[in-house]
Design an enzyme around this catalytic site. Structure first.
Site, mmCIF file in Angstrom:
data_model
loop_
_atom_site.group_PDB
_atom_site.id
_atom_site.type_symbol
_atom_site.label_atom_id
_atom_site.label_comp_id
_atom_site.label_asym_id
_atom_site.label_seq_id
_atom_site.Cartn_x
_atom_site.Cartn_y
_atom_site.Cartn_z
ATOM 1 C CB ILE A 624 -0.919 0.005 1.230
ATOM 2 C CG1 ILE A 624 -1.808 -1.242 1.236
ATOM 3 C CG2 ILE A 624 -1.780 1.264 1.253
ATOM 4 C CD1 ILE A 624 -2.616 -1.405 2.508
ATOM 5 C CG HIS A 625 3.291 4.204 -2.812
ATOM 6 N ND1 HIS A 625 4.550 4.147 -2.243
ATOM 7 C CD2 HIS A 625 3.255 5.340 -3.563
ATOM 8 C CE1 HIS A 625 5.247 5.195 -2.642
ATOM 9 N NE2 HIS A 625 4.478 5.941 -3.440
ATOM 10 N N PRO A 626 1.493 5.486 -0.252
ATOM 11 C CG PRO A 626 2.117 7.706 0.161
ATOM 12 C CD PRO A 626 0.986 6.861 -0.355
ATOM 13 C CD GLU A 630 5.132 1.665 -0.086
ATOM 14 O OE1 GLU A 630 4.890 1.114 -1.183
ATOM 15 O OE2 GLU A 630 5.057 2.894 0.098
#
Length: 652
Positions: A624-626, A630
């Site tokens: 999952i960004h940001p 991650e």
């Protein structure tokens, strides 16, 4: 348990007095039988509801619920069945073969049987028949009853414990003890909790709930949050927030708010115990005989109680130095969270997680803080991570005095706070140093509360070196009817969620139809220092000891949280690493994270590790960004490669 008769006697009916007490149920199929099925004569018919109604009123429904509970609690074995049900017949035959007296209520032969079954479903959360209760414990249906018979749990439930005041007495009202008590009560057992807080040398005491709620996890995390908010206020200007008023912290306002919240939790626990029918006694518990305990209240009044089984959940209390002035002038975590005045310039003695967490939030609140360390930081944790925690604390203004230990604490001035002189001696030579502080906080470890509760009178063994209690894999001591859970267990993690889980599962094994044991492997935890350290599984040192260095691969990286970039916080401070067993499909055996919200991130990865997390599974996971989490989906560099892990930006 009664032995099965040989040969079995012929079937004979005994009219149970239980139905006469119920009154609203016709006595057509309720009776007691030993060694055979039963067909009791029909009795007086009575309706469950007023004539002409198809469903009982709310008052009649509550009355029916009460009377069904009377049947369940008043009979050793209570079977709710239907006369034509083959599964019900199998269960009756089982109890007959065991020579056990049982009572039955045929739901197809009572007035408004559908309403009876509906209320019974609400009580047991089971819609089908047969529906079996043994000694007030809900066993379940046919399959679960036979399963309980095969694994020995049914025989355990059938044991008659009526000779004692309680089925279970728990000594200690902390997280583990309360968890065990509530679960045992849910299973229909008569339970007592004894809890008494011996005041600290400074006179501090607290309510029901144990260390975590009162002087541990809860106030610690809230003060940690208070410090983080202060740091966030500094970052806010970089994000465009403008404020002219000088921002300062009010210690008294913070502690008052925290103590108010803790008070609500104390009250909530008492209400919950009352609602579940658990007897709570605010007295000090001490064994006087194998099944007998003495309860002494704060007035010195003594009362005696007996129980079939006991659970020791007394927890631990902070250790003192044993030097001049320690108990007179020093405080511990027992006192800090309710301290009515700001502690001022503080010396924290000890580098345990308690010590470093307290040092971190005190510094975050703007206080002058020094940590005196005898040896290493965070003993028992991964030492690379521990040193990184220490380095960040130093960046936040915490001073460290290494390889020293206090030998004298002297009061120079009285006050709130006063002024204390501390003399410390080097652990490596004759050198001594002196320092002046407002407050000295001891965080040098904790001692188990097991030496004054009469264990020697009943033969329960303890580890004389540390006071902890050795138990087997089902938390049983060397005395069969005495069990122990929580921080007092020898060789087990001292963590609140562990005690809660162990207490709940212990109650289910003692009184229910479960054989599940507490899993003490791969337990996640977090050190709530300003930059949080979350971990699960093995430290690098322990992994090398278990698997050898050549059989491990360590993946690691530094990273820069996006939130820190605009605020201008230091890059290459946060750190992540996993330790993998190369010869087990690179299974992750150690997970370590130093960064914001590490506790929240570690929780999910702990679940994955219980499912056999591997490096390949992490690589296959889309991040999952940001986010900080991650980083574990993109780990590439190994320690063995020696490659540079510094980051140029938040996205690598």
């Amino acid at each position: 348990m009664e032995k099965p008769p040989s040969p079995p006697p012929p079937p004979r009916a005994q009219t149970s007095p239980g139905l006469g007490k119920v009154g609203v149920l016709p006595n057509r199929r309720l009776g007691a039988v030993r060694g055979g099925l039963m067909s009791s004569p029909p009795g007086r018919r009575a309706r469950l509801a007023s004539p002409g109604t198809s469903r009982p009123s709310s008052e009649a429904r509550e009355e029916l619920r009460r009377r069904l509970r009377d049947l369940i609690e008043g009979n050793r074995v209570m079977i709710f069945s239907k006369s034509y049900c083959p599964h019900s017949t199998r269960v009756k035959e089982l109890f007959s073969s065991l020579g056990v007296v049982y009572n039955i209520l045929e739901l197809d032969q009572v007035d408004d049987g559908a309403s009876v079954q509906e209320v019974l479903t609400e009580i047991s959360n089971q819609k089908t028949v047969p529906n079996i209760f043994v000694n007030k414990v809900h066993v379940g249906g046919c399959d679960r009853t036979f399963q309980a018979h095969q694994n020995g749990l049914l025989q355990k439930l059938l044991q008659d414990d009526s000779a004692h005041d309680y089925d279970l007495i728990i000594i200690g009202g902390g997280s583990g003890g309360l968890s065990c008590a509530k679960e045992a009560a849910n299973l229909g057992k008569k339970v007592m909790v004894l809890d008494f807080v011996v005041p600290s040398p400074q006179g501090t005491t607290w309510g029901l709930g144990g260390t975590c709620v009162n002087v541990g996890c809860i106030p610690k995390k809230l003060m940690h949050q208070a410090a983080l908010l202060g740091h966030a206020l500094q970052d806010a200007k970089k994000y465009g927030w403008e404020y002219n008023q000088q921002v300062k912290h009010n210690w008294e306002a913070m502690t008052e708010a925290i103590q108010s919240h803790i008070g609500s939790l104390n009250w909530g626990y008492r209400v919950t115990l009352r609602e579940k029918g658990v007897t709570y006694v605010n007295s000090f518990g001490e064994f006087v005989d194998l099944h007998k305990i003495k309860a002494t209240n704060k007035k010195g009044q003594e009362t005696f109680y007996t129980a079939s089984k006991f659970v020791i959940a007394t927890g631990e209390r902070p250790r003192y130095l044993g030097i001049q002035g320690d108990k007179e002038y020093c405080i511990t975590s027992d006192d800090l969270f309710s301290l009515p005045y700001c502690p001022g310039c503080t010396l924290v003695v000890g580098a345990s997680y308690v010590g470093l967490e307290c040092a971190g939030f005190l510094a975050g609140l703007g206080l002058d803080v020094t940590v005196m360390v005898r040896s290493v930081l965070l003993r028992g944790f991964d030492q690379e991570m521990a040193e990184k925690v220490g380095s960040y604390l130093e960046q936040q203004g915490v001073k460290f005095q290494r390889k020293f230990t206090p030998i004298l604490v002297q009061q120079l001035e009285k006050g709130l706070p006063g002024k204390l002189k501390v003399v410390a001696k080097s652990t490596e030579g004759p050198e001594t140093v002196e320092g002046i502080y407002n407050t000295v906080l001891l965080a040098i470890g904790r001692d188990s509360c097991t030496r004054k509760i009469g264990l020697e009178k009943i033969g329960v063994k303890i580890n004389e070196k540390n006071g902890k209690i050795p138990v087997n894999d089902v938390e049983q001591t060397n005395v069969p009817h005495v069990y122990a859970i929580g921080d007092i267990l020898d060789g087990k993690p001292e963590l609140t969620p562990v005690a809660i889980q162990a207490g709940k599962l212990l109650a289910r094994r003692l009184f229910g139809v479960s054989l599940e044991k507490c899993d003490y492997i791969n337990i996640p935890t977090t050190v709530f220092t300003p930059l949080e350290y979350g971990c699960c599984g093995l430290s690098e040192e322990k992994a090398i000891e278990m698997y050898k260095k050549e059989n491990l691969e360590v993946y690691h990286t530094l990273f820069w949280p996006l939130e820190w970039t605009v605020a201008g916080r230091d890059n290459n401070t946060c750190y992540a690493k996993i330790i993998c067993n190369k010869f087990d499909n690179e299974r992750v055996v150690g997970f370590h994270l130093l960064g914001p919200n590490a506790g929240e991130i570690t929780q999910g990865f702990a679940a994955a590790m219980k499912c056999g997390l591997t490096k390949q599974l992490l690589d296959d996971t889309i991040g999952i960004h940001p986010t900080c989490g991650e980083v574990f989906t993109t780990l590439e560099i190994t320690k063995s490669s020696g490659l540079d892990i510094t980051q140029k930006g938040c996205u690598g």
